[in-house]
Design a protein around this motif. Structure first.
Motif, short mmCIF file in Angstrom:
data_model
loop_
_atom_site.label_atom_id
_atom_site.label_comp_id
_atom_site.label_asym_id
_atom_site.label_seq_id
_atom_site.Cartn_x
_atom_site.Cartn_y
_atom_site.Cartn_z
N THR A 108 -3.14 -11.03 0.19
CA THR A 108 -2.77 -9.54 -0.05
C THR A 108 -1.19 -8.95 0.05
OG1 THR A 108 -4.86 -9.10 1.13
CG2 THR A 108 -3.22 -6.85 0.44
N ASP A 109 -0.77 -8.81 -1.37
CA ASP A 109 0.27 -8.38 -1.85
C ASP A 109 0.50 -7.33 -0.96
OD1 ASP A 109 2.53 -7.23 -2.71
OD2 ASP A 109 1.77 -8.06 -4.99
N PRO A 110 1.43 -6.67 -0.34
CA PRO A 110 1.66 -5.43 -0.30
C PRO A 110 2.18 -4.66 -0.85
CG PRO A 110 3.11 -7.13 1.41
CD PRO A 110 2.65 -7.69 0.37
N LEU A 111 2.64 -5.08 -1.80
CA LEU A 111 3.57 -3.97 -2.58
C LEU A 111 2.17 -3.15 -3.91
CD1 LEU A 111 6.38 -6.23 -4.65
CD2 LEU A 111 6.65 -4.96 -2.94
N PRO A 112 1.31 -3.30 -4.43
CA PRO A 112 0.90 -2.15 -4.76
C PRO A 112 -0.48 -0.98 -3.89
CG PRO A 112 -0.50 -4.84 -5.52
CD PRO A 112 1.42 -4.81 -4.15
N ILE A 113 -0.55 -1.55 -2.77
CA ILE A 113 -1.15 -0.66 -1.53
C ILE A 113 0.10 0.38 -1.33
CG2 ILE A 113 -1.94 -0.91 0.61
CD1 ILE A 113 -2.16 -2.93 0.87
N ILE A 114 1.62 -0.03 -1.50
CA ILE A 114 2.34 1.11 -1.08
C ILE A 114 2.23 2.17 -2.09
CG2 ILE A 114 5.12 0.77 -1.04
CD1 ILE A 114 5.09 -1.96 0.50
N ARG A 115 2.47 1.37 -3.86
CA ARG A 115 2.22 2.29 -4.67
C ARG A 115 0.99 3.13 -4.65
NH1 ARG A 115 0.49 -0.75 -9.12
NH2 ARG A 115 -1.23 -0.11 -8.18
N ASP A 116 -0.13 2.26 -4.36
CA ASP A 116 -1.63 3.80 -4.13
C ASP A 116 -0.86 4.26 -3.18
OD1 ASP A 116 -2.32 1.92 -6.00
OD2 ASP A 116 -3.50 0.73 -4.47
N ARG A 117 -0.24 4.11 -1.51
CA ARG A 117 -0.56 5.38 -0.39
C ARG A 117 1.01 6.00 -1.62
NH1 ARG A 117 -0.18 2.87 5.48
NH2 ARG A 117 -2.90 2.27 4.97
N GLY A 118 1.52 5.91 -2.43
CA GLY A 118 2.80 6.97 -3.01
C GLY A 118 4.10 7.11 -2.17
N GLY A 119 4.11 5.70 -0.92
CA GLY A 119 5.42 5.99 -0.78
C GLY A 119 6.36 5.24 -1.08
N GLY A 120 7.83 4.53 -0.18
CA GLY A 120 7.96 3.48 -0.48
C GLY A 120 8.68 3.10 -2.09
N ASP A 143 11.20 4.17 -3.39
CA ASP A 143 12.88 3.03 -2.89
C ASP A 143 12.76 1.72 -3.02
OD1 ASP A 143 13.97 5.33 -3.61
OD2 ASP A 143 14.33 5.55 -1.22
N TRP A 144 11.61 1.40 -2.33
CA TRP A 144 11.28 -0.57 -2.05
C TRP A 144 10.76 -0.93 -2.45
CZ3 TRP A 144 13.46 -3.63 1.09
CH2 TRP A 144 12.50 -4.97 1.11
N LEU A 145 9.56 -0.35 -3.89
CA LEU A 145 9.08 -0.90 -4.94
C LEU A 145 9.98 -0.89 -6.17
CD1 LEU A 145 6.06 1.58 -4.62
CD2 LEU A 145 6.27 -1.17 -4.17
N LYS A 146 10.86 -0.54 -6.34
CA LYS A 146 12.46 -0.29 -7.09
C LYS A 146 13.20 -1.40 -6.99
CE LYS A 146 16.21 2.55 -9.02
NZ LYS A 146 16.56 3.69 -9.46
N ARG A 147 13.25 -1.61 -5.42
CA ARG A 147 14.47 -2.47 -4.75
C ARG A 147 13.70 -4.06 -5.18
NH1 ARG A 147 17.20 -3.06 1.06
NH2 ARG A 147 18.04 -5.20 0.47
N MET A 148 12.11 -4.15 -4.76
CA MET A 148 11.49 -4.98 -5.18
C MET A 148 10.90 -5.57 -5.88
SD MET A 148 10.90 -6.17 -2.07
CE MET A 148 9.30 -7.86 -2.30
N GLY A 149 11.79 -4.80 -7.69
CA GLY A 149 10.75 -4.86 -8.67
C GLY A 149 9.47 -4.46 -9.90
N TYR A 150 8.99 -3.88 -8.35
CA TYR A 150 7.91 -3.40 -8.57
C TYR A 150 7.62 -2.27 -9.76
CZ TYR A 150 2.89 -3.73 -7.48
OH TYR A 150 1.26 -3.17 -7.60
N LYS A 151 6.85 -2.38 -10.57
CA LYS A 151 6.31 -1.57 -11.66
C LYS A 151 4.83 -0.75 -11.03
CE LYS A 151 9.71 -2.03 -14.53
NZ LYS A 151 10.64 -1.56 -14.36
#
Length: 81
Positions: free
Chosen positions: A59-71, A73-81
């Motif tokens: 399970t990739d945590p990044l889409p969950i972080i995005r869906d929760r609307g937080g993080g 700065d972290w998503l940007k740092r990880m290069g996640y759109k």
């Protein structure tokens, strides 16, 4: 930052990017996420997603972080759109 601290941060960066699906990869990513949280580079909400995903190696945590609307700065740092 000292050379030792830079090496540690680089190692933890590799670990937080451990490929999905590898045995124990969720726990590895969570441990590395804790490193970044303790350094003030990750929010508690973002760390919580890594904790939830710790036992879910595929399970990739990044889409969950995005869906929760937080993080964001972290998503940007990880290069996640």
């Amino acid at each position: 930052m000292s050379d030792e601290a830079e090496r540690e941060a680089a190692e933890q960066w590799q670990l937080v990017n451990t490929p999905l699906g590898e045995k124990w990869s969720g726990r590895t990513r969570y441990a590395a996420a804790m490193f970044f949280y303790k350094r003030g580079e990750m929010s508690a909400e973002t760390l919580e997603v890594y904790r939830i995903c710790a036992r879910l190696d595929s399970t990739d945590p990044l889409p969950i972080i995005r869906d929760r609307g937080g993080g964001q700065d972290w998503l940007k740092r990880m290069g996640y759109k």
